[in-house]
Design a protein around this motif. Structure first.
Motif, PDB file in Angstrom:
ATOM      1  N   GLN A  21     -26.520  11.807 -30.772  1.00  0.00           N
ATOM      2  CA  GLN A  21     -25.581  12.162 -31.821  1.00  0.00           C
ATOM      3  C   GLN A  21     -26.320  12.989 -32.871  1.00  0.00           C
ATOM      4  O   GLN A  21     -27.473  12.732 -33.171  1.00  0.00           O
ATOM      5  CB  GLN A  21     -24.987  10.910 -32.448  1.00  0.00           C
ATOM      6  CG  GLN A  21     -24.183  10.125 -31.434  1.00  0.00           C
ATOM      7  CD  GLN A  21     -23.620   8.859 -32.043  1.00  0.00           C
ATOM      8  OE1 GLN A  21     -23.729   8.634 -33.231  1.00  0.00           O
ATOM      9  NE2 GLN A  21     -23.013   8.036 -31.213  1.00  0.00           N
ATOM     10  N   TYR A  22     -25.635  13.966 -33.433  1.00  0.00           N
ATOM     11  CA  TYR A  22     -26.287  14.910 -34.324  1.00  0.00           C
ATOM     12  C   TYR A  22     -25.546  14.977 -35.650  1.00  0.00           C
ATOM     13  O   TYR A  22     -24.354  14.741 -35.719  1.00  0.00           O
ATOM     14  CB  TYR A  22     -26.349  16.286 -33.664  1.00  0.00           C
ATOM     15  CG  TYR A  22     -27.078  16.204 -32.349  1.00  0.00           C
ATOM     16  CD1 TYR A  22     -28.458  16.254 -32.311  1.00  0.00           C
ATOM     17  CD2 TYR A  22     -26.390  16.022 -31.168  1.00  0.00           C
ATOM     18  CE1 TYR A  22     -29.141  16.138 -31.116  1.00  0.00           C
ATOM     19  CE2 TYR A  22     -27.064  15.910 -29.968  1.00  0.00           C
ATOM     20  CZ  TYR A  22     -28.436  15.968 -29.948  1.00  0.00           C
ATOM     21  OH  TYR A  22     -29.113  15.842 -28.769  1.00  0.00           O
ATOM     22  N   THR A  23     -26.241  15.330 -36.687  1.00  0.00           N
ATOM     23  CA  THR A  23     -25.682  15.326 -38.021  1.00  0.00           C
ATOM     24  C   THR A  23     -24.857  16.575 -38.297  1.00  0.00           C
ATOM     25  O   THR A  23     -25.348  17.680 -38.143  1.00  0.00           O
ATOM     26  CB  THR A  23     -26.809  15.237 -39.071  1.00  0.00           C
ATOM     27  OG1 THR A  23     -27.604  14.096 -38.792  1.00  0.00           O
ATOM     28  CG2 THR A  23     -26.250  15.139 -40.461  1.00  0.00           C
ATOM     29  N   ALA A  24     -23.617  16.376 -38.734  1.00  0.00           N
ATOM     30  CA  ALA A  24     -22.785  17.483 -39.212  1.00  0.00           C
ATOM     31  C   ALA A  24     -23.140  17.700 -40.674  1.00  0.00           C
ATOM     32  O   ALA A  24     -22.968  16.813 -41.504  1.00  0.00           O
ATOM     33  CB  ALA A  24     -21.309  17.163 -39.056  1.00  0.00           C
ATOM     34  N   LYS A  25     -23.657  18.856 -41.004  1.00  0.00           N
ATOM     35  CA  LYS A  25     -24.061  19.160 -42.374  1.00  0.00           C
ATOM     36  C   LYS A  25     -22.880  19.552 -43.258  1.00  0.00           C
ATOM     37  O   LYS A  25     -22.950  19.426 -44.473  1.00  0.00           O
ATOM     38  CB  LYS A  25     -25.116  20.269 -42.391  1.00  0.00           C
ATOM     39  CG  LYS A  25     -26.423  19.832 -41.780  1.00  0.00           C
ATOM     40  CD  LYS A  25     -27.034  18.693 -42.585  1.00  0.00           C
ATOM     41  CE  LYS A  25     -28.396  18.315 -42.046  1.00  0.00           C
ATOM     42  NZ  LYS A  25     -29.017  17.266 -42.853  1.00  0.00           N
ATOM     43  N   ALA A  26     -21.818  20.023 -42.657  1.00  0.00           N
ATOM     44  CA  ALA A  26     -20.608  20.371 -43.397  1.00  0.00           C
ATOM     45  C   ALA A  26     -19.463  20.496 -42.405  1.00  0.00           C
ATOM     46  O   ALA A  26     -19.673  20.900 -41.266  1.00  0.00           O
ATOM     47  CB  ALA A  26     -20.792  21.690 -44.142  1.00  0.00           C
ATOM     48  N   TRP A  27     -18.263  20.135 -42.827  1.00  0.00           N
ATOM     49  CA  TRP A  27     -17.076  20.344 -41.999  1.00  0.00           C
ATOM     50  C   TRP A  27     -15.842  20.415 -42.886  1.00  0.00           C
ATOM     51  O   TRP A  27     -15.841  19.938 -44.020  1.00  0.00           O
ATOM     52  CB  TRP A  27     -16.928  19.278 -40.923  1.00  0.00           C
ATOM     53  CG  TRP A  27     -16.760  17.877 -41.435  1.00  0.00           C
ATOM     54  CD1 TRP A  27     -17.758  16.976 -41.671  1.00  0.00           C
ATOM     55  CD2 TRP A  27     -15.529  17.211 -41.756  1.00  0.00           C
ATOM     56  NE1 TRP A  27     -17.217  15.805 -42.141  1.00  0.00           N
ATOM     57  CE2 TRP A  27     -15.869  15.920 -42.196  1.00  0.00           C
ATOM     58  CE3 TRP A  27     -14.198  17.594 -41.731  1.00  0.00           C
ATOM     59  CZ2 TRP A  27     -14.907  15.000 -42.596  1.00  0.00           C
ATOM     60  CZ3 TRP A  27     -13.235  16.672 -42.133  1.00  0.00           C
ATOM     61  CH2 TRP A  27     -13.600  15.390 -42.547  1.00  0.00           C
ATOM     62  N   ILE A  28     -14.810  21.040 -42.360  1.00  0.00           N
ATOM     63  CA  ILE A  28     -13.568  21.217 -43.112  1.00  0.00           C
ATOM     64  C   ILE A  28     -12.387  21.231 -42.154  1.00  0.00           C
ATOM     65  O   ILE A  28     -12.486  21.718 -41.024  1.00  0.00           O
ATOM     66  CB  ILE A  28     -13.597  22.527 -43.947  1.00  0.00           C
ATOM     67  CG1 ILE A  28     -12.383  22.622 -44.857  1.00  0.00           C
ATOM     68  CG2 ILE A  28     -13.747  23.743 -43.046  1.00  0.00           C
ATOM     69  CD1 ILE A  28     -12.480  23.728 -45.887  1.00  0.00           C
ATOM     70  N   ASN A  29     -11.267  20.675 -42.601  1.00  0.00           N
ATOM     71  CA  ASN A  29      -9.984  20.815 -41.927  1.00  0.00           C
ATOM     72  C   ASN A  29      -9.054  21.408 -42.972  1.00  0.00           C
ATOM     73  O   ASN A  29      -8.912  20.859 -44.064  1.00  0.00           O
ATOM     74  CB  ASN A  29      -9.455  19.464 -41.434  1.00  0.00           C
ATOM     75  CG  ASN A  29      -8.083  19.617 -40.806  1.00  0.00           C
ATOM     76  OD1 ASN A  29      -7.080  19.612 -41.510  1.00  0.00           O
ATOM     77  ND2 ASN A  29      -8.036  19.760 -39.508  1.00  0.00           N
ATOM     78  N   THR A 111      -3.810  25.986 -39.033  1.00  0.00           N
ATOM     79  CA  THR A 111      -4.640  24.801 -39.263  1.00  0.00           C
ATOM     80  C   THR A 111      -5.932  24.966 -38.492  1.00  0.00           C
ATOM     81  O   THR A 111      -5.927  25.077 -37.274  1.00  0.00           O
ATOM     82  CB  THR A 111      -3.905  23.532 -38.822  1.00  0.00           C
ATOM     83  OG1 THR A 111      -2.710  23.413 -39.595  1.00  0.00           O
ATOM     84  CG2 THR A 111      -4.771  22.298 -39.050  1.00  0.00           C
ATOM     85  N   TYR A 112      -7.044  25.011 -39.222  1.00  0.00           N
ATOM     86  CA  TYR A 112      -8.374  25.193 -38.649  1.00  0.00           C
ATOM     87  C   TYR A 112      -9.256  24.000 -38.968  1.00  0.00           C
ATOM     88  O   TYR A 112      -9.142  23.386 -40.029  1.00  0.00           O
ATOM     89  CB  TYR A 112      -9.049  26.429 -39.242  1.00  0.00           C
ATOM     90  CG  TYR A 112      -8.456  27.743 -38.818  1.00  0.00           C
ATOM     91  CD1 TYR A 112      -9.017  28.456 -37.760  1.00  0.00           C
ATOM     92  CD2 TYR A 112      -7.364  28.267 -39.471  1.00  0.00           C
ATOM     93  CE1 TYR A 112      -8.474  29.666 -37.373  1.00  0.00           C
ATOM     94  CE2 TYR A 112      -6.808  29.476 -39.085  1.00  0.00           C
ATOM     95  CZ  TYR A 112      -7.368  30.170 -38.036  1.00  0.00           C
ATOM     96  OH  TYR A 112      -6.827  31.365 -37.647  1.00  0.00           O
ATOM     97  N   SER A 113     -10.152  23.682 -38.059  1.00  0.00           N
ATOM     98  CA  SER A 113     -11.229  22.732 -38.303  1.00  0.00           C
ATOM     99  C   SER A 113     -12.508  23.447 -37.923  1.00  0.00           C
ATOM    100  O   SER A 113     -12.609  24.052 -36.853  1.00  0.00           O
ATOM    101  CB  SER A 113     -11.072  21.479 -37.452  1.00  0.00           C
ATOM    102  OG  SER A 113      -9.926  20.749 -37.849  1.00  0.00           O
ATOM    103  N   ALA A 114     -13.515  23.392 -38.806  1.00  0.00           N
ATOM    104  CA  ALA A 114     -14.784  24.077 -38.554  1.00  0.00           C
ATOM    105  C   ALA A 114     -15.904  23.324 -39.248  1.00  0.00           C
ATOM    106  O   ALA A 114     -15.671  22.573 -40.202  1.00  0.00           O
ATOM    107  CB  ALA A 114     -14.722  25.517 -39.053  1.00  0.00           C
ATOM    108  N   GLY A 115     -17.129  23.553 -38.781  1.00  0.00           N
ATOM    109  CA  GLY A 115     -18.250  22.910 -39.428  1.00  0.00           C
ATOM    110  C   GLY A 115     -19.581  23.411 -38.903  1.00  0.00           C
ATOM    111  O   GLY A 115     -19.645  24.292 -38.048  1.00  0.00           O
ATOM    112  N   LEU A 116     -20.653  22.838 -39.439  1.00  0.00           N
ATOM    113  CA  LEU A 116     -22.017  23.172 -39.054  1.00  0.00           C
ATOM    114  C   LEU A 116     -22.707  21.913 -38.537  1.00  0.00           C
ATOM    115  O   LEU A 116     -22.684  20.874 -39.203  1.00  0.00           O
ATOM    116  CB  LEU A 116     -22.803  23.732 -40.244  1.00  0.00           C
ATOM    117  CG  LEU A 116     -22.263  25.013 -40.860  1.00  0.00           C
ATOM    118  CD1 LEU A 116     -23.057  25.356 -42.101  1.00  0.00           C
ATOM    119  CD2 LEU A 116     -22.299  26.150 -39.854  1.00  0.00           C
TER     120      LEU A 116
END
Length: 118
Positions: A21-29, A111-116
């Motif tokens: 499992q890896y860390t999501a540094k940022a995400w948005i919906n 509607t978008y979901s995105a992250g790093l």
């Protein structure tokens, strides 16, 4: 609290992070421009053009060596590109967007979901 991306569900919290499992540094919906439904480490959202956004980070990253991920939810069969494209990842923001309309060739809000992901 650490935000992680797991293969069996959405974002969750755990400590320590289990193997694989890896860390999501940022995400948005988000929905239709700058309406933020939920997010982590996002201070604001800029609507650059229909279907093109810049997510500004609350806490800067130490590098730009991240994977950008995301998707676009769609409701019509005339929308032929539901994935997203990531653009201009910096230590303080990342661009994302997509949503091509087959009928007129233009990009669309939605509607978008995105992250790093680190």
């Amino acid at each position: 609290m650490t935000t992680i991306l797991r293969g069996d569900d959405n974002f969750d919290s755990a400590s320590p992070i289990p193997a694989g499992q890896y860390t999501a540094k940022a995400w948005i919906n988000q929905t239709n421009g700058t309406t933020i439904n939920a997010s982590a480490n996002i201070s604001s959202l800029v609507d650059n053009n229909p279907g093109r956004y810049t997510a500004n980070l609350s806490n800067a990253l130490t590098s730009i060596n991240f994977v950008c991920f995301g998707t676009r939810m769609y409701t019509s069969v005339s929308e032929d590109r539901q994935g997203i494209a990531c653009q201009a990842v910096t230590t303080s923001s990342f661009g994302h967007g997509g949503g091509h309309n087959q009928g007129n060739g233009g990009f669309e809000d939605g509607t978008y979901s995105a992250g790093l992901l680190e």
